[in-house]
Design a protein around this motif. Structure first.
Motif, PDB file in Angstrom:
ATOM      1  N   LYS A  22       0.817  -1.214   0.000  1.00 54.46           N
ATOM      2  CA  LYS A  22       0.000   0.000   0.000  1.00 54.46           C
ATOM      3  C   LYS A  22       0.850   1.264   0.000  1.00 54.46           C
ATOM      4  CE  LYS A  22      -3.422   2.452   2.820  1.00 54.46           C
ATOM      5  NZ  LYS A  22      -4.236   2.402   4.074  1.00 54.46           N
ATOM      6  N   VAL A  23       0.480   2.232  -0.870  1.00 56.28           N
ATOM      7  CA  VAL A  23       1.112   3.550  -0.880  1.00 56.28           C
ATOM      8  C   VAL A  23       0.450   4.398   0.194  1.00 56.28           C
ATOM      9  CG1 VAL A  23       1.548   5.635  -2.229  1.00 56.28           C
ATOM     10  CG2 VAL A  23       1.712   3.390  -3.319  1.00 56.28           C
ATOM     11  N   THR A  24       1.242   4.950   1.110  1.00 52.04           N
ATOM     12  CA  THR A  24       0.695   5.642   2.275  1.00 52.04           C
ATOM     13  C   THR A  24       0.697   7.157   2.161  1.00 52.04           C
ATOM     14  OG1 THR A  24       2.887   5.557   3.297  1.00 52.04           O
ATOM     15  CG2 THR A  24       1.348   3.769   3.834  1.00 52.04           C
ATOM     16  N   CYS A  25       1.596   7.723   1.352  1.00 59.67           N
ATOM     17  CA  CYS A  25       1.692   9.181   1.243  1.00 59.67           C
ATOM     18  C   CYS A  25       2.334   9.543  -0.081  1.00 59.67           C
ATOM     19  CB  CYS A  25       2.504   9.746   2.417  1.00 59.67           C
ATOM     20  SG  CYS A  25       2.465  11.555   2.566  1.00 59.67           S
ATOM     21  N   MET A  26       1.940  10.703  -0.654  1.00 60.53           N
ATOM     22  CA  MET A  26       2.517  11.177  -1.907  1.00 60.53           C
ATOM     23  C   MET A  26       2.786  12.670  -1.802  1.00 60.53           C
ATOM     24  SD  MET A  26       0.360   9.201  -4.891  1.00 60.53           S
ATOM     25  CE  MET A  26      -1.192   9.985  -4.481  1.00 60.53           C
ATOM     26  N   GLU A  42      14.250  20.930 -17.264  1.00 61.79           N
ATOM     27  CA  GLU A  42      13.851  19.950 -16.271  1.00 61.79           C
ATOM     28  C   GLU A  42      13.601  20.596 -14.916  1.00 61.79           C
ATOM     29  OE1 GLU A  42      16.836  16.870 -16.291  1.00 61.79           O
ATOM     30  OE2 GLU A  42      15.529  15.587 -17.490  1.00 61.79           O
ATOM     31  N   SER A  43      14.280  21.735 -14.651  1.00 64.25           N
ATOM     32  CA  SER A  43      14.126  22.375 -13.352  1.00 64.25           C
ATOM     33  C   SER A  43      12.710  22.893 -13.132  1.00 64.25           C
ATOM     34  CB  SER A  43      15.134  23.518 -13.210  1.00 64.25           C
ATOM     35  OG  SER A  43      14.818  24.575 -14.114  1.00 64.25           O
ATOM     36  N   GLN A  44      11.961  23.067 -14.224  1.00 64.39           N
ATOM     37  CA  GLN A  44      10.576  23.520 -14.104  1.00 64.39           C
ATOM     38  C   GLN A  44       9.622  22.360 -13.817  1.00 64.39           C
ATOM     39  OE1 GLN A  44      10.159  26.842 -14.155  1.00 64.39           O
ATOM     40  NE2 GLN A  44      12.372  26.918 -14.492  1.00 64.39           N
ATOM     41  N   GLU A  45      10.118  21.141 -13.895  1.00 63.53           N
ATOM     42  CA  GLU A  45       9.274  19.978 -13.680  1.00 63.53           C
ATOM     43  C   GLU A  45       9.220  19.618 -12.200  1.00 63.53           C
ATOM     44  OE1 GLU A  45      10.809  16.860 -16.062  1.00 63.53           O
ATOM     45  OE2 GLU A  45      10.569  17.936 -17.959  1.00 63.53           O
ATOM     46  N   SER A  46       8.315  18.714 -11.878  1.00 59.75           N
ATOM     47  CA  SER A  46       8.175  18.250 -10.499  1.00 59.75           C
ATOM     48  C   SER A  46       8.474  16.765 -10.417  1.00 59.75           C
ATOM     49  CB  SER A  46       6.755  18.515  -9.987  1.00 59.75           C
ATOM     50  OG  SER A  46       6.504  19.897  -9.885  1.00 59.75           O
ATOM     51  N   ALA A  47       8.965  16.374  -9.273  1.00 55.75           N
ATOM     52  CA  ALA A  47       9.201  14.962  -8.999  1.00 55.75           C
ATOM     53  C   ALA A  47       8.179  14.488  -7.987  1.00 55.75           C
ATOM     54  CB  ALA A  47      10.613  14.755  -8.460  1.00 55.75           C
ATOM     55  N   LEU A  48       7.758  13.249  -8.120  1.00 56.33           N
ATOM     56  CA  LEU A  48       6.811  12.640  -7.191  1.00 56.33           C
ATOM     57  C   LEU A  48       7.583  11.781  -6.196  1.00 56.33           C
ATOM     58  CD1 LEU A  48       3.859  11.839  -6.391  1.00 56.33           C
ATOM     59  CD2 LEU A  48       4.095   9.945  -8.009  1.00 56.33           C
ATOM     60  N   VAL A  49       7.261  11.949  -4.914  1.00 54.46           N
ATOM     61  CA  VAL A  49       7.861  11.131  -3.865  1.00 54.46           C
ATOM     62  C   VAL A  49       6.738  10.359  -3.182  1.00 54.46           C
ATOM     63  CG1 VAL A  49       9.294  11.092  -1.793  1.00 54.46           C
ATOM     64  CG2 VAL A  49       9.663  12.853  -3.528  1.00 54.46           C
ATOM     65  N   THR A  50       6.920   9.051  -3.024  1.00 54.26           N
ATOM     66  CA  THR A  50       5.894   8.209  -2.416  1.00 54.26           C
ATOM     67  C   THR A  50       6.490   7.358  -1.307  1.00 54.26           C
ATOM     68  OG1 THR A  50       6.298   6.453  -4.046  1.00 54.26           O
ATOM     69  CG2 THR A  50       4.575   8.051  -4.568  1.00 54.26           C
ATOM     70  N   SER A  51       5.668   7.095  -0.292  1.00 50.98           N
ATOM     71  CA  SER A  51       6.064   6.167   0.775  1.00 50.98           C
ATOM     72  C   SER A  51       5.102   4.991   0.760  1.00 50.98           C
ATOM     73  CB  SER A  51       6.022   6.858   2.134  1.00 50.98           C
ATOM     74  OG  SER A  51       4.716   7.336   2.435  1.00 50.98           O
ATOM     75  N   ASP A  54       5.734  -1.140   2.096  1.00 48.56           N
ATOM     76  CA  ASP A  54       6.834  -2.056   1.771  1.00 48.56           C
ATOM     77  C   ASP A  54       8.174  -1.559   2.327  1.00 48.56           C
ATOM     78  OD1 ASP A  54       7.592   0.005   0.099  1.00 48.56           O
ATOM     79  OD2 ASP A  54       7.206  -1.057  -1.761  1.00 48.56           O
ATOM     80  N   ARG A  55       8.112  -0.524   3.212  1.00 50.62           N
ATOM     81  CA  ARG A  55       9.264   0.035   3.923  1.00 50.62           C
ATOM     82  C   ARG A  55      10.152   0.911   3.054  1.00 50.62           C
ATOM     83  NH1 ARG A  55      11.427  -4.657   8.135  1.00 50.62           N
ATOM     84  NH2 ARG A  55       9.378  -5.347   8.841  1.00 50.62           N
ATOM     85  N   SER A  56       9.695   1.265   1.884  1.00 48.81           N
ATOM     86  CA  SER A  56      10.530   2.055   0.984  1.00 48.81           C
ATOM     87  C   SER A  56       9.927   3.422   0.708  1.00 48.81           C
ATOM     88  CB  SER A  56      10.728   1.316  -0.343  1.00 48.81           C
ATOM     89  OG  SER A  56       9.556   1.356  -1.126  1.00 48.81           O
ATOM     90  N   ILE A  57      10.805   4.328   0.258  1.00 49.96           N
ATOM     91  CA  ILE A  57      10.423   5.636  -0.264  1.00 49.96           C
ATOM     92  C   ILE A  57      10.968   5.703  -1.681  1.00 49.96           C
ATOM     93  CG2 ILE A  57      10.685   8.143  -0.017  1.00 49.96           C
ATOM     94  CD1 ILE A  57      11.241   7.604   2.986  1.00 49.96           C
ATOM     95  N   VAL A  91      16.534  18.347   2.262  1.00 51.50           N
ATOM     96  CA  VAL A  91      16.271  16.969   2.667  1.00 51.50           C
ATOM     97  C   VAL A  91      14.787  16.750   2.946  1.00 51.50           C
ATOM     98  CG1 VAL A  91      18.580  16.647   3.583  1.00 51.50           C
ATOM     99  CG2 VAL A  91      16.781  17.486   5.093  1.00 51.50           C
ATOM    100  N   LEU A  92      14.371  15.505   2.822  1.00 48.40           N
ATOM    101  CA  LEU A  92      12.998  15.072   3.051  1.00 48.40           C
ATOM    102  C   LEU A  92      12.927  14.336   4.386  1.00 48.40           C
ATOM    103  CD1 LEU A  92      10.065  14.409   1.833  1.00 48.40           C
ATOM    104  CD2 LEU A  92      11.102  12.223   1.160  1.00 48.40           C
ATOM    105  N   ALA A  93      11.837  14.538   5.109  1.00 50.95           N
ATOM    106  CA  ALA A  93      11.622  13.820   6.365  1.00 50.95           C
ATOM    107  C   ALA A  93      10.536  12.770   6.170  1.00 50.95           C
ATOM    108  CB  ALA A  93      11.224  14.778   7.483  1.00 50.95           C
ATOM    109  N   SER A  94      10.710  11.623   6.834  1.00 55.75           N
ATOM    110  CA  SER A  94       9.710  10.555   6.779  1.00 55.75           C
ATOM    111  C   SER A  94       9.440  10.048   8.188  1.00 55.75           C
ATOM    112  CB  SER A  94      10.189   9.400   5.888  1.00 55.75           C
ATOM    113  OG  SER A  94      11.365   8.806   6.432  1.00 55.75           O
TER     114      SER A  94
END
Length: 365
Positions: A22-26, A42-51, A54-57, A91-94
């Protein structure tokens, strides 16, 4: 999913399948603040981060997973709403089911680089929500499932133990969500929203006395507005009208749903509410709480065949609704940017119409 307005159809639908639980956050973050090595386009684009459980980001762009971060000893439950720090390479916090808060360098990826920068210990229960403080970008606020709140200094020199915790507080009831604005922390938990001053860690005001509990909440700090989703309704609160009082009084009741209002959006012009028990999402004026519109999540012939509104997303005059059906789900995109006449009869029995944010007036509502 990418929609072509000129053609009136979905241009592309890409499935990102690398998670195996299950994906818990985006979260969406600009590529420009993740890495300084990318080109100007590319700097104008966005990246998607998911948690995920399965213990991964995972970090995605260009329709594929570019990096995978592992370190939590259980499901990853939450991601910070913003990146921590200033400049590039922030940095990103989880937060995890293991009770830890971990900081990650999203720009790491070369061999030998360490993605996991810091681990904060102190929570005894799973970390449900994480938010970056508004008055100091190095401060991180986390809340666990037992409603214990901790404030962490990401710049602290001792970055592996609970000594990095610079503030603590607690609220009553299960946490629903939390948001930071300047030095204030808004925490929705149980039956109320608590407003906490992060400089003193004291509760300065509360809103909400729902007997059924809260399911969602949003804030518009520029207008001092708070909106809470309850069973069958949403409530609108104005912090300015209750100066000097520890308990806020609601200024409007947004009544019109048959179930819990789990889905809630609020901006300076409108409030959008939705429930898993309803086939409609309702649109309200943010200043007065008056209903402006009601939009169906499915086709008229499908009413009764769906399980209600399962998700909403709002960007200005564009509203996306998702409904889960007996066999297939349905996603609908509406764009009211150039609306100049009432919506179709089956969507609204009145004569109201959606408004444009740049030309809002009483006549447009």
């Amino acid at each position: 999913m990418k929609f072509d307005i000129s053609l009136g159809q979905w241009e592309s639908v890409i499935a990102l399948n690398d998670h195996n639980a299950k994906v818990t956050c985006m979260r969406l973050f600009p590529l420009s603040v993740i890495s300084s090595s990318r080109g100007e386009m590319e700097s104008q684009e966005s990246a998607l981060v998911t948690s995920s459980c399965d213990r991964s980001i995972r970090l995605w762009w260009k329709g594929a997973c570019q990096r995978c971060f592992r370190g939590h000893n259980g499901p990853v439950l939450s991601l910070s709403n913003k990146l921590i720090g200033e400049g590039k390479g922030r940095v990103l916090a989880s937060g995890g089911d293991d009770g830890t808060v971990r900081l990650w360098s999203l720009s790491s990826g070369k061999r030998g680089q360490q993605a996991l920068k810091t681990t904060f210990y102190g929570h005894e229960k799973p970390v449900k929500f994480i938010s970056v403080a508004g008055h100091r970008t190095s401060l991180l606020v986390s809340i666990s499932s037992d409603s214990k709140i901790r404030v962490w200094d990401a710049n602290a020199s001792s970055a592996v133990r609970s000594s990095c915790c610079v503030g603590m507080a607690s609220v009553s009831g299960a946490p629903v969500d939390m948001k930071c604005h300047e030095s204030l922390l808004y925490v929705a938990a149980g039956y109320r929203v608590a407003i906490i001053d992060l400089r003193t860690m004291q509760i300065v005001s509360t809103a909400g006395t729902s007997q059924t509990g809260l399911y969602s909440f949003e804030i518009i700090p520029s207008k001092s507005l708070i909106c809470t989703g309850e069973t069958g309704r949403a409530m609108l609160w104005d912090v300015r009208k209750n100066q000097g009082q520890s308990k806020l009084v609601a200024i409007a009741e947004l009544d019109g749903h048959s179930g819990p209002v789990e889905h809630l959006h609020m901006d300076s012009y409108k409030i959008v509410t939705g429930s898993q028990k309803d086939n409609y999402v309702n649109v309200w004026e943010a200043d007065s709480g008056n209903q402006a519109n009601s939009l169906i999540c499915c086709s008229p012939e499908e009413v009764g065949g769906t399980f209600g509104c399962s998700a909403i997303a709002v960007d200005g005059c564009r509203i996306v609704t998702a409904a889960s059906g007996l066999e297939n789900g349905l996603v609908r995109l509406r764009d009211f940017t150039f609306a100049d006449h009432p919506v179709s009869q089956y969507e609204d029995e009145g004569t109201s119409k959606f408004w444009q944010p740049n030309s809002y007036s009483d006549d447009d509502a």
